[in-house]
Design an enzyme around this catalytic site. Structure first.
Site, PDB file in Angstrom:
ATOM      1  N   GLY A 146       0.719  -1.213   0.347  1.00 13.62           N
ATOM      2  CA  GLY A 146      -0.234   0.154   0.096  1.00 13.62           C
ATOM      3  C   GLY A 146       0.924   0.851  -0.312  1.00 13.62           C
ATOM      4  O   GLY A 146       2.301   1.365  -0.061  1.00 13.62           O
ATOM      5  N   GLY A 184       0.992   5.216   2.114  1.00 13.11           N
ATOM      6  CA  GLY A 184       0.755   6.973   2.749  1.00 13.11           C
ATOM      7  C   GLY A 184       1.497   8.294   2.463  1.00 13.11           C
ATOM      8  O   GLY A 184       1.080   8.330   0.859  1.00 13.11           O
ATOM      9  N   GLY A 185       0.582   8.815   2.981  1.00 10.16           N
ATOM     10  CA  GLY A 185       1.103  10.226   2.772  1.00 10.16           C
ATOM     11  C   GLY A 185       2.640  10.585   1.945  1.00 10.16           C
ATOM     12  O   GLY A 185       2.832  10.953   1.952  1.00 10.16           O
ATOM     13  N   MET A 186       3.323   9.667   2.829  1.00 12.05           N
ATOM     14  CA  MET A 186       5.050   9.915   2.475  1.00 12.05           C
ATOM     15  C   MET A 186       5.467   8.627   1.851  1.00 12.05           C
ATOM     16  O   MET A 186       6.520   9.311   0.749  1.00 12.05           O
ATOM     17  CB  MET A 186       5.700  10.291   3.704  1.00 12.05           C
ATOM     18  N   VAL A 200       4.543   1.395   1.376  1.00 13.21           N
ATOM     19  CA  VAL A 200       4.924   0.556   1.584  1.00 13.21           C
ATOM     20  C   VAL A 200       5.184  -1.145   1.179  1.00 13.21           C
ATOM     21  O   VAL A 200       3.938  -1.778   0.242  1.00 13.21           O
ATOM     22  CB  VAL A 200       4.095  -0.052   2.853  1.00 13.21           C
ATOM     23  N   LYS A 214       9.125   0.371   4.029  1.00 15.20           N
ATOM     24  CA  LYS A 214       8.218   1.501   3.691  1.00 15.20           C
ATOM     25  C   LYS A 214       9.322   2.588   3.331  1.00 15.20           C
ATOM     26  O   LYS A 214      10.613   2.668   3.274  1.00 15.20           O
ATOM     27  CB  LYS A 214       8.145   1.996   5.157  1.00 15.20           C
ATOM     28  N   ASP A 244      -2.271  11.257  14.850  1.00 18.75           N
ATOM     29  CA  ASP A 244      -2.938  10.983  13.621  1.00 18.75           C
ATOM     30  C   ASP A 244      -3.764   9.347  13.677  1.00 18.75           C
ATOM     31  O   ASP A 244      -3.243   7.677  13.409  1.00 18.75           O
ATOM     32  CB  ASP A 244      -2.319  10.443  12.237  1.00 18.75           C
TER      33      ASP A 244
END
Length: 561
Positions: free
Chosen positions: A245, A247-249, A252, A267, A361
């Protein structure tokens, strides 16, 4: 959810003949490619057998009994049998050893070549059989070079062994038939030219040498590409296997440690975001998270940079389901299970809060439910990417001052109003919103508009879970959830430890047993998926981070204070 999108390449295509063939993955790949080689060889051999026999039989030149009675056809069927055996041996699920694979690889080529050599002696040397043999050995060696992973040395040795029986068969056929072979319509081209058997065999040998060289070059090129793809997937001691998947940064990937063979999640900071500020923030996330050792916090194993300056870190690989997916697929959860989940999440946050860290978060997508060591419903708190050290101000070179951070549906009122003055009670509000989502099956507020969601957090008291979810919720749990969702931080539990104690005081706490959890996992295999960090909230996190609070807070808080 595992996707098929690669970083550079998803398959570890290792070549036999190299040290990597000592690895289990290398041998498995070699075995799969040999099975494919047997499948392709069998298909081509059967197609050629049918084509030749149909041509002679339908043309009235030979009877149908010729299909099995003629010696050349029997040898041809023998070649088909060799390829079939290779396919059947290598398609078994049990991994074969390196010696067995080497014998299957070289042995099949030599046997097919021996059959080609016998063809020269089977039914007499004709112009057709002369070309047939040359064509067969050329195609066989090239197919092997393209399909079967092999080093240069192994390709040379195997191909050289293969041409020997072809040359021997060709030479003995010429010697047996002599220079002049009647009738004229079947005159051998070598005999017509008046060449001796040794000289004719030398000419064929030169052609075979060219075929061996060309096959070696083809194998070397493909081998090199596989090696480059393998090296491109190496991040330090980790080999990437597939994307889990993003994420914002970063993204992974599932990976494995080269030596330990331990499944790992890696990541990686996206190349387009690899500026110094992003790398500094990424590294800060790793350093802060690695300080946490609670069993309900995801463990960080390692981090580093590649020669291409890609920053990455390795963490424990989890298989299970996020709370976001759990509710979406299975609906609202039993109160006893909610208490069980929240208590573990509090344990993780309590350690972070004691060390002066705020997660910032907390949301269902960042709380993962998995099975560890035979224990079910183990919680792991993920993604400390927005973590804040309350003992030290954010470095202005890394963070943008007065920037709203978090996921809209789970942000506390103070994270909207005064984002630079947060304390641990902001995480308590977010965890209360997660609890609300678990017991009702619905988010705290029904809206997809960022400004509207923020205004609701600031001024609107949410409905009680029992009124919202259409099912009864114990009063003690409902009261605790609503207390966590108080607009005034002073009215909430002071920290995660206090909330944990309040959860344990609820009447249903401890009634969700390991047997209940194991039974649920057994009955819901379709719900369980590998971990992912895709933010599925209505408003992407990136959108909120781009909004400066100078303008946003003015629009949101005017008239609300």
């Amino acid at each position: 959810m595992v996707t098929s999108t690669p970083l550079l390449s998803l398959h570890v295509d290792v070549a036999c003949g190299s040290a990597l063939c000592d690895s289990e993955e290398g041998r498995e790949f070699w075995q799969r490619r040999l099975a494919f080689f047997g499948q392709v060889g069998l298909a081509l051999c059967v197609a050629l057998y049918l084509l030749l026999n149909l041509f002679w039989t339908l043309g009235g030149h030979q009877p149908w009994t010729w299909w099995v009675s003629r010696a050349s056809n029997q040898i041809h069927l023998g070649c088909c049998l060799v390829f079939l055996v290779v396919y059947l041996v290598c398609r078994v699920r049990r991994p074969l050893g390196r010696l067995v694979l080497s014998l299957v690889d070289a042995g099949s080529i030599v046997l097919v070549a021996a059959a080609i050599g016998l063809l020269y002696n089977a039914d007499g040397m004709t112009r057709f059989s002369d070309y047939h043999g040359i064509m067969s050995i050329t195609v066989t060696l090239f197919i092997r070079a393209v399909i079967v992973p092999s080093s240069v040395r192994q390709t040379i040795v195997t191909s050289s062994l293969a041409v020997v029986p072809v040359l021997v068969g060709y030479y003995t056929a010429l010697e047996a038939r002599g220079i002049v072979v009647p009738p004229p319509e079947q005159l051998n081209p070598v005999a017509a030219a008046g060449l001796s058997a040794p000289l004719a065999t030398t000419v064929l040998g030169a052609w075979c040498a060219i075929v061996v060289a060309a096959s070696t070059v083809a194998s070397r090129v493909i081998y090199g590409l596989r090696e480059e793809a393998r090296e491109a997937q190496q991040l330090g001691q980790y080999t990437l296997e597939g994307r889990l998947g993003k994420g914002g940064m970063g993204e992974v990937y599932k990976a494995s440690h080269v030596l330990l063979r331990r499944p790992t999640a890696v990541k990686i900071l996206r190349p387009e975001q690899a500026g110094e500020k992003s790398i500094a923030r990424f590294e800060r996330e790793v350093q802060l998270t690695s300080r946490l050792t609670h069993p309900n916090t995801i463990a960080i194993y390692d981090y580093g940079r590649t020669p291409e300056n890609l920053f990455y870190y390795a963490m424990e690989y989890l298989e299970g389901v996020t709370l976001e997916e759990l509710v979406r697929k299975d609906g609202a959860q039993p109160p006893a299970r909610v208490l069980h989940i929240l208590a573990q999440a509090c344990g993780s946050l309590a350690e972070a809060h004691r060390t002066g860290l705020i997660h910032r978060d907390i949301k269902p997508a960042n709380i993962f439910l998995c099975e560890r060591g035979g224990t079910h419903d183990v919680v792991k708190v993920l993604d400390f990417g927005l973590v804040k050290n309350i003992d030290q101000p954010d470095d202005s070179s890394i963070s943008v001052a007065n920037t709203i951070k978090g996921s809209p549906l789970y942000m506390s009122p103070e994270s909207i109003r005064t984002p630079d003055e947060l304390d641990v009670r902001s995480d308590i509000y977010s965890l209360g919103a997660v609890a609300y989502y678990l017991v009702t099956g619905k988010p705290l507020f029904d809206s997809k508009n960022f400004l509207e969601i923020c205004s609701l957090h600031l001024q609107t008291v949410p409905e009680k879970p029992s009124a919202r979810g259409g099912r009864s919720v114990p009063e003690d749990l409902e009261g605790l959830v609503m207390r966590c969702l108080e607009k005034n931080p002073d009215a909430r539990p002071a920290n995660a430890r206090e909330l944990h104690e309040a959860l344990r005081a609820c009447a249903d706490f401890g009634t969700w047993t390991e047997r209940d959890a194991a039974s649920w996992w057994k009955e819901h295999p379709d719900v369980i998926t590998p971990p992912e960090e895709v933010d599925e909230s209505p408003i992407p996190v990136a959108t909120t981070e781009k909004l400066s609070s100078a303008a946003t807070r003015t629009a949101l808080t005017t008239g609300f204070r």
